[in-house]
Design an enzyme around this catalytic site. Sequence first.
Site, PDB file in Angstrom:
ATOM      1  N   GLY A 112     -12.023  -0.755   2.658  1.00 21.25           N
ATOM      2  CA  GLY A 112     -12.800  -0.049   1.635  1.00 21.25           C
ATOM      3  C   GLY A 112     -12.114   1.194   1.112  1.00 21.25           C
ATOM      4  O   GLY A 112     -12.708   1.972   0.376  1.00 21.25           O
ATOM      5  N   LEU A 113     -10.847   1.386   1.484  1.00 24.07           N
ATOM      6  CA  LEU A 113     -10.152   2.603   1.048  1.00 24.07           C
ATOM      7  C   LEU A 113      -9.107   2.307  -0.045  1.00 24.07           C
ATOM      8  O   LEU A 113      -8.261   3.145  -0.340  1.00 24.07           O
ATOM      9  CB  LEU A 113      -9.495   3.305   2.247  1.00 24.07           C
ATOM     10  N   GLY A 114      -9.193   1.125  -0.623  1.00 18.28           N
ATOM     11  CA  GLY A 114      -8.345   0.809  -1.772  1.00 18.28           C
ATOM     12  C   GLY A 114      -6.878   0.600  -1.437  1.00 18.28           C
ATOM     13  O   GLY A 114      -6.007   0.911  -2.252  1.00 18.28           O
ATOM     14  N   SER A 115      -6.605   0.040  -0.246  1.00 21.91           N
ATOM     15  CA  SER A 115      -5.218  -0.137   0.164  1.00 21.91           C
ATOM     16  C   SER A 115      -4.451  -1.079  -0.775  1.00 21.91           C
ATOM     17  O   SER A 115      -3.322  -0.779  -1.178  1.00 21.91           O
ATOM     18  CB  SER A 115      -5.206  -0.628   1.614  1.00 21.91           C
ATOM     19  N   SER A 116      -5.058  -2.190  -1.161  1.00 27.46           N
ATOM     20  CA  SER A 116      -4.310  -3.148  -1.992  1.00 27.46           C
ATOM     21  C   SER A 116      -4.007  -2.543  -3.362  1.00 27.46           C
ATOM     22  O   SER A 116      -2.904  -2.729  -3.901  1.00 27.46           O
ATOM     23  CB  SER A 116      -5.069  -4.465  -2.136  1.00 27.46           C
ATOM     24  N   ALA A 117      -4.946  -1.782  -3.907  1.00 27.84           N
ATOM     25  CA  ALA A 117      -4.699  -1.168  -5.218  1.00 27.84           C
ATOM     26  C   ALA A 117      -3.582  -0.139  -5.111  1.00 27.84           C
ATOM     27  O   ALA A 117      -2.697  -0.078  -5.974  1.00 27.84           O
ATOM     28  CB  ALA A 117      -5.972  -0.507  -5.742  1.00 27.84           C
ATOM     29  N   ALA A 118      -3.581   0.656  -4.027  1.00 26.31           N
ATOM     30  CA  ALA A 118      -2.548   1.687  -3.874  1.00 26.31           C
ATOM     31  C   ALA A 118      -1.160   1.034  -3.799  1.00 26.31           C
ATOM     32  O   ALA A 118      -0.197   1.531  -4.386  1.00 26.31           O
ATOM     33  CB  ALA A 118      -2.822   2.529  -2.629  1.00 26.31           C
ATOM     34  N   ASP A 159     -10.489   1.109  -8.314  1.00 23.80           N
ATOM     35  CA  ASP A 159      -9.466   1.373  -7.286  1.00 23.80           C
ATOM     36  C   ASP A 159      -8.101   1.708  -7.900  1.00 23.80           C
ATOM     37  O   ASP A 159      -7.521   2.752  -7.596  1.00 23.80           O
ATOM     38  CB  ASP A 159      -9.319   0.181  -6.334  1.00 23.80           C
TER      39      ASP A 159
HETATM   40  O1  PMV Z   1     -13.596  -2.064  -0.720  1.00 23.17           O
HETATM   41  P1  PMV Z   1     -12.672  -1.730  -1.838  1.00 23.17           P
HETATM   42  O2  PMV Z   1     -11.759  -0.597  -1.548  1.00 23.17           O
HETATM   43  O3  PMV Z   1     -11.918  -2.943  -2.299  1.00 23.17           O
HETATM   44  O4  PMV Z   1     -13.593  -1.222  -3.071  1.00 23.17           O
HETATM   45  C1  PMV Z   1     -14.388  -2.145  -3.785  1.00 23.17           C
HETATM   46  C2  PMV Z   1     -15.284  -1.490  -4.795  1.00 23.17           C
HETATM   47  C3  PMV Z   1     -16.246  -2.462  -5.504  1.00 23.17           C
HETATM   48  O5  PMV Z   1     -17.060  -1.687  -6.375  1.00 23.17           O
HETATM   49  C4  PMV Z   1     -17.143  -3.178  -4.521  1.00 23.17           C
HETATM   50  C5  PMV Z   1     -15.482  -3.515  -6.312  1.00 23.17           C
HETATM   51  C6  PMV Z   1     -14.851  -2.994  -7.594  1.00 23.17           C
HETATM   52  O6  PMV Z   1     -13.986  -3.705  -8.115  1.00 23.17           O
HETATM   53  O7  PMV Z   1     -15.245  -1.926  -8.107  1.00 23.17           O
END
Ligand code: PMV
Length: 327
Positions: A112-118, A159
């Site tokens: 949930g900390l956006g590792s793949s996007a980073a 992200d």
């Molecule tokens: O869990 P993460 O870091 O992939 O964040 C997802 C955030 C969502 O709102 C659930 C999906 C999105 O694309 O915004």
Amino acid sequence: MKTQAKASAPAKVILLGEHFVVHGEPAIVLAIDRRARVTVNIRSDRKIFIKSEDIGISGFFMDDQFFPQRGGREAERKLEPIYSVAREILQKYRLKKGVNIEIKSSIPTAAGLGSSAAVSVASAAALCSLFGCDESKDYIFQIAFNAEKIIHGTPSGVDPAVSTYGGILWYRKSEPIRRLNIDVDLPLIIGNTGKERSTGKLVAKVNSLKERYPSIISKVISAGGEIIKRSMKALREGDLKTLGELMNINHELLSALQVSCEELESLVHAARNAGALGAKLTGAGGGGCMIALVSPEKTEDVALAIEKAGGEVFVTRKTDIGVTIEE
Ligand code: PMV
């Protein structure tokens, strides 16, 4: 042309608005001081070799086919978005080159900390620097957003946006990204359940719930949007008590969307019972991380309570430094 380039990009926490943001509501998100670092080198052949030391996977892509080195087929699923970043840049600039892409990251994955996007953002920036292409943040964001679509299906783009631009953002699909100049210090504790989950599956779960109960779920989502709008006043005034209360309501609405889980509930309740001003899951839910807003005198109590409830505690700070080319 250079032979090597390096870039890094930050992780993020969603303060308010995950999931609602996928359905057109705003979210408030901040970049934090854990980063993914990517080094890229030119190869003498046309292969795209990608290696992530931290998660022990590697392999190369050649003519859209994957050849694993470590991690088998699972490696393909995880490395494909990075390959798509490289392919997009090579195709756009008609570059007939191969590259080595090496990833080192201090961001927990699938949490949930956006590792793949980073990782996608840092890869895009490193490759643009290597090939001397458009290094603008808008272009880097767009490439990383396209890569996110491969992993998550219908991501909101929040992200890659925060990982690219850094700071605190107000993000709403189809609106220009707004960086918020908020001076308030946000004392956040992050608790990781250690339970990995897939953002794509959780986003799909909410979509399916919305299809089955459209009139109910659309009201939950628009109530979520109201929380985010109301929180802007609290943020501007530095009113952390109200912000904490809004975070609690946000969490309960996410539970209504069925994206919480026992492990998250237990960390969230432990934090609240220990005196947090507010606590909620962050990111897609189903495991991964929660955040607690704390006053300085309660920081230790809340951190201990999260740990006792089985969470791994992170101390982290907001960072204004988005994607950065390092060499
Ligand atoms: O869990 P993460 O870091 O992939 O964040 C997802 C955030 C969502 O709102 C659930 C999906 C999105 O694309 O915004």
